[in-house]
Write an enzyme that holds these catalytic residues in place. Structure first.
Site, PDB file in Angstrom:
ATOM      1  N   CYS A 110      23.222   1.496 -68.284  1.00 21.68           N
ATOM      2  CA  CYS A 110      23.247   0.187 -67.613  1.00 21.68           C
ATOM      3  C   CYS A 110      22.989  -0.955 -68.605  1.00 21.68           C
ATOM      4  O   CYS A 110      23.022  -2.128 -68.230  1.00 21.68           O
ATOM      5  CB  CYS A 110      22.219   0.142 -66.472  1.00 21.68           C
ATOM      6  SG  CYS A 110      20.529  -0.183 -67.025  1.00 21.68           S
ATOM      7  N   ASN A 113     -19.189  13.877 -76.901  1.00 17.83           N
ATOM      8  CA  ASN A 113     -18.543  12.850 -77.735  1.00 17.83           C
ATOM      9  C   ASN A 113     -19.224  12.761 -79.098  1.00 17.83           C
ATOM     10  O   ASN A 113     -20.412  13.049 -79.211  1.00 17.83           O
ATOM     11  CB  ASN A 113     -18.640  11.480 -77.027  1.00 17.83           C
ATOM     12  CG  ASN A 113     -17.488  10.571 -77.373  1.00 17.83           C
ATOM     13  OD1 ASN A 113     -16.331  10.961 -77.218  1.00 17.83           O
ATOM     14  ND2 ASN A 113     -17.768   9.371 -77.850  1.00 17.83           N
ATOM     15  N   HIS A 142      -2.506   7.229 -68.091  1.00 18.45           N
ATOM     16  CA  HIS A 142      -1.780   6.300 -68.967  1.00 18.45           C
ATOM     17  C   HIS A 142      -0.367   6.790 -69.262  1.00 18.45           C
ATOM     18  O   HIS A 142       0.271   6.314 -70.201  1.00 18.45           O
ATOM     19  CB  HIS A 142      -2.541   6.096 -70.288  1.00 18.45           C
ATOM     20  CG  HIS A 142      -3.779   5.274 -70.118  1.00 18.45           C
ATOM     21  ND1 HIS A 142      -4.825   5.277 -71.019  1.00 18.45           N
ATOM     22  CD2 HIS A 142      -4.154   4.411 -69.140  1.00 18.45           C
ATOM     23  CE1 HIS A 142      -5.783   4.458 -70.600  1.00 18.45           C
ATOM     24  NE2 HIS A 142      -5.405   3.929 -69.459  1.00 18.45           N
ATOM     25  N   ILE A 165      -1.709  10.648 -73.656  1.00 13.77           N
ATOM     26  CA  ILE A 165      -0.284  10.733 -73.341  1.00 13.77           C
ATOM     27  C   ILE A 165       0.350  11.922 -74.066  1.00 13.77           C
ATOM     28  O   ILE A 165       1.562  12.102 -74.012  1.00 13.77           O
ATOM     29  CB  ILE A 165       0.437   9.420 -73.747  1.00 13.77           C
ATOM     30  CG1 ILE A 165       0.263   9.138 -75.257  1.00 13.77           C
ATOM     31  CG2 ILE A 165      -0.098   8.246 -72.927  1.00 13.77           C
ATOM     32  CD1 ILE A 165       1.112   7.959 -75.755  1.00 13.77           C
ATOM     33  N   CYS A 197      16.832  -0.143 -64.880  1.00 17.88           N
ATOM     34  CA  CYS A 197      17.221   0.529 -63.630  1.00 17.88           C
ATOM     35  C   CYS A 197      16.293   1.686 -63.268  1.00 17.88           C
ATOM     36  O   CYS A 197      16.391   2.235 -62.183  1.00 17.88           O
ATOM     37  CB  CYS A 197      18.670   1.013 -63.715  1.00 17.88           C
ATOM     38  SG  CYS A 197      18.885   2.432 -64.802  1.00 17.88           S
ATOM     39  N   SER A 226     -14.119  10.397 -75.094  1.00 19.29           N
ATOM     40  CA  SER A 226     -13.717   9.041 -74.700  1.00 19.29           C
ATOM     41  C   SER A 226     -14.826   8.051 -75.049  1.00 19.29           C
ATOM     42  O   SER A 226     -16.001   8.325 -74.802  1.00 19.29           O
ATOM     43  CB  SER A 226     -13.434   8.969 -73.197  1.00 19.29           C
ATOM     44  OG  SER A 226     -13.122   7.637 -72.845  1.00 19.29           O
ATOM     45  N   SER A 227     -14.421   6.904 -75.582  1.00 14.00           N
ATOM     46  CA  SER A 227     -15.402   5.851 -75.866  1.00 14.00           C
ATOM     47  C   SER A 227     -15.857   5.184 -74.563  1.00 14.00           C
ATOM     48  O   SER A 227     -16.812   4.412 -74.557  1.00 14.00           O
ATOM     49  CB  SER A 227     -14.794   4.801 -76.802  1.00 14.00           C
ATOM     50  OG  SER A 227     -13.684   4.187 -76.174  1.00 14.00           O
TER      51      SER A 227
HETATM   52  P1  NAD Z   1     -11.175   6.021 -78.056  1.00 13.80           P
HETATM   53  O1  NAD Z   1     -10.393   6.109 -79.338  1.00 13.80           O
HETATM   54  O2  NAD Z   1     -11.576   4.694 -77.561  1.00 13.80           O
HETATM   55  O3  NAD Z   1     -12.486   6.890 -78.206  1.00 13.80           O
HETATM   56  C1  NAD Z   1     -12.422   8.204 -78.673  1.00 13.80           C
HETATM   57  C2  NAD Z   1     -13.835   8.740 -78.669  1.00 13.80           C
HETATM   58  O4  NAD Z   1     -13.730  10.111 -78.989  1.00 13.80           O
HETATM   59  C3  NAD Z   1     -14.741   8.081 -79.715  1.00 13.80           C
HETATM   60  O5  NAD Z   1     -15.896   7.611 -79.063  1.00 13.80           O
HETATM   61  C4  NAD Z   1     -15.057   9.208 -80.697  1.00 13.80           C
HETATM   62  O6  NAD Z   1     -16.424   9.211 -81.079  1.00 13.80           O
HETATM   63  C5  NAD Z   1     -14.769  10.448 -79.899  1.00 13.80           C
HETATM   64  N1  NAD Z   1     -14.243  11.560 -80.693  1.00 13.80           N
HETATM   65  C6  NAD Z   1     -13.299  11.541 -81.661  1.00 13.80           C
HETATM   66  N2  NAD Z   1     -13.043  12.779 -82.097  1.00 13.80           N
HETATM   67  C7  NAD Z   1     -13.866  13.604 -81.383  1.00 13.80           C
HETATM   68  C8  NAD Z   1     -14.070  15.003 -81.374  1.00 13.80           C
HETATM   69  N3  NAD Z   1     -13.394  15.817 -82.186  1.00 13.80           N
HETATM   70  N4  NAD Z   1     -14.991  15.508 -80.529  1.00 13.80           N
HETATM   71  C9  NAD Z   1     -15.708  14.701 -79.690  1.00 13.80           C
HETATM   72  N5  NAD Z   1     -15.539  13.351 -79.661  1.00 13.80           N
HETATM   73  C10 NAD Z   1     -14.628  12.823 -80.483  1.00 13.80           C
HETATM   74  O7  NAD Z   1     -10.345   6.823 -76.985  1.00 13.80           O
HETATM   75  P2  NAD Z   1     -10.242   6.634 -75.409  1.00 13.80           P
HETATM   76  O8  NAD Z   1     -11.583   6.457 -74.814  1.00 13.80           O
HETATM   77  O9  NAD Z   1      -9.363   7.720 -74.928  1.00 13.80           O
HETATM   78  O10 NAD Z   1      -9.481   5.256 -75.187  1.00 13.80           O
HETATM   79  C11 NAD Z   1      -8.421   4.851 -75.985  1.00 13.80           C
HETATM   80  C12 NAD Z   1      -7.020   4.943 -75.431  1.00 13.80           C
HETATM   81  O11 NAD Z   1      -6.346   5.617 -76.436  1.00 13.80           O
HETATM   82  C13 NAD Z   1      -6.720   5.746 -74.238  1.00 13.80           C
HETATM   83  O12 NAD Z   1      -6.233   4.886 -73.317  1.00 13.80           O
HETATM   84  C14 NAD Z   1      -5.563   6.694 -74.640  1.00 13.80           C
HETATM   85  O13 NAD Z   1      -4.478   6.485 -73.768  1.00 13.80           O
HETATM   86  C15 NAD Z   1      -5.146   6.209 -75.969  1.00 13.80           C
HETATM   87  N6  NAD Z   1      -4.813   7.200 -77.016  1.00 13.80           N
HETATM   88  C16 NAD Z   1      -4.342   8.422 -76.674  1.00 13.80           C
HETATM   89  C17 NAD Z   1      -4.063   9.325 -77.672  1.00 13.80           C
HETATM   90  C18 NAD Z   1      -3.532  10.666 -77.269  1.00 13.80           C
HETATM   91  O14 NAD Z   1      -2.730  10.767 -76.333  1.00 13.80           O
HETATM   92  N7  NAD Z   1      -3.996  11.722 -77.923  1.00 13.80           N
HETATM   93  C19 NAD Z   1      -4.299   9.021 -79.017  1.00 13.80           C
HETATM   94  C20 NAD Z   1      -4.786   7.730 -79.325  1.00 13.80           C
HETATM   95  C21 NAD Z   1      -5.051   6.824 -78.297  1.00 13.80           C
END
Ligand code: NAD
Length: 249
Positions: A157, A216, A122, A106, A133, A195-196
């Site tokens: 509102c 990752n 998201h 986000i 509203c 992303s996890s």
């Molecule tokens: P997650 O926290 O579940 O997973 C993050 C993954 O990124 C981990 O597996 C980690 O090993 C890896 N990681 C961390 N730093 C890294 C790097 N420098 N290089 C490579 N890999 C790295 O995140 P997700 O899968 O996005 O799911 C969690 C939710 O968190 C999402 O829905 C998101 O909306 C929200 N979120 C967003 C933000 C943002 O906007 N920046 C911050 C925190 C959470």
């Protein structure tokens, strides 16, 4: 396979694809100073209280508490700058090697880095929206309310103004359907970064790709199906991948 061999295989896949998309999560932004959710020790969810508060229900019932916890975080997201991973993704798009980015984040950093086609499944923090509203409100309304000790911010509102983001238990943002429609039209490769792959339904989008590359720090449930896995920092690996794509032109 050595890291160089993996980079070269990933670069070949990107060059050989006709419709590749990036799919990113919080890990692409940790090197911009924004903590992710699940990195061991540093992730926001190491604090279970936060997990319990990030819901639409808390926003409804305890809006002042909700804002006092999350607003400082969002303000930090807005001050953050794109890191080399965001910039490499934008450049891969400019080179015609990516058709767009689907992001769970986000923080708006892909757009700030210059990516043109971005689906924020998201939501985003560019403005707020009235929960009653639906009128948009500037993000500064929340900062004003915090400064005046008058949280939550309210619309004319009377409704509580909320961020345009998806909280636990809420429906996905409209960009989710848009991304889904684009992926259904064809996605021969997905570059999954930071992303996890454990947050659904967002993570289900990788299933629409014919093949994927994972960048990752930690293992993911999809590692067994990945064509290439590049373990380590996205801010280091993506510029190397970009160079490998350019070199082999
Ligand atoms: P997650 O926290 O579940 O997973 C993050 C993954 O990124 C981990 O597996 C980690 O090993 C890896 N990681 C961390 N730093 C890294 C790097 N420098 N290089 C490579 N890999 C790295 O995140 P997700 O899968 O996005 O799911 C969690 C939710 O968190 C999402 O829905 C998101 O909306 C929200 N979120 C967003 C933000 C943002 O906007 N920046 C911050 C925190 C959470």
């Amino acid at each position: 396979m050595s890291m160089d061999q993996k980079l070269s295989k990933a670069a070949d896949l990107l060059r050989g694809s006709s419709r590749a998309y990036a799919f990113t999560g919080a890990g692409v932004s940790t090197e911009s100073g924004i903590p992710d959710f699940r990195s061991p020790g540093t992730g926001l969810w190491s604090n279970p209280e936060l997990l319990a508060l990030a819901t639409g229900d808390v926003l409804q019932r305890q809006p002042a508490r909700f804002y006092s916890v999350f607003l400082p975080q969002w303000l930090a997201y807005q001050r953050a700058e794109p890191n080399p991973a965001h910039k490499a993704i934008a450049e891969l798009e400019a080179l015609g090697r990516l058709s767009g980015v689907v992001t769970q984040n986000i923080d708006g950093l892909h757009r700030k880095a210059g990516s043109q086609v971005v689906w924020e499944v998201h939501g985003h923090l560019r403005h707020l929206v009235c929960g009653s509203c639906g009128a948009p409100a500037p993000f500064e309304a929340a900062e004003d309310a915090m400064r005046k000790d008058a949280l939550p911010p309210r619309c004319d509102c009377g409704g509580v103004v909320r961020p345009d983001v998806v909280l636990f238990g809420e429906a996905m943002a409209p960009d989710f359907e848009r991304a889904l429609a684009a992926l259904r039209r064809g996605c021969d490769l997905m570059l999954v970064v930071g992303s996890s792959l454990t947050v659904y339904p967002a993570a289900s989008l990788v299933r629409f790709a014919d093949a994927f590359i994972i960048v990752n720090c930690d293992p993911t449930p999809y590692d067994g199906q990945a064509a290439v896995i590049l373990h380590g920092s996205a801010g280091r690996i993506l510029p190397e991948l970009l160079d490998a794509v350019k070199e082999a032109k």
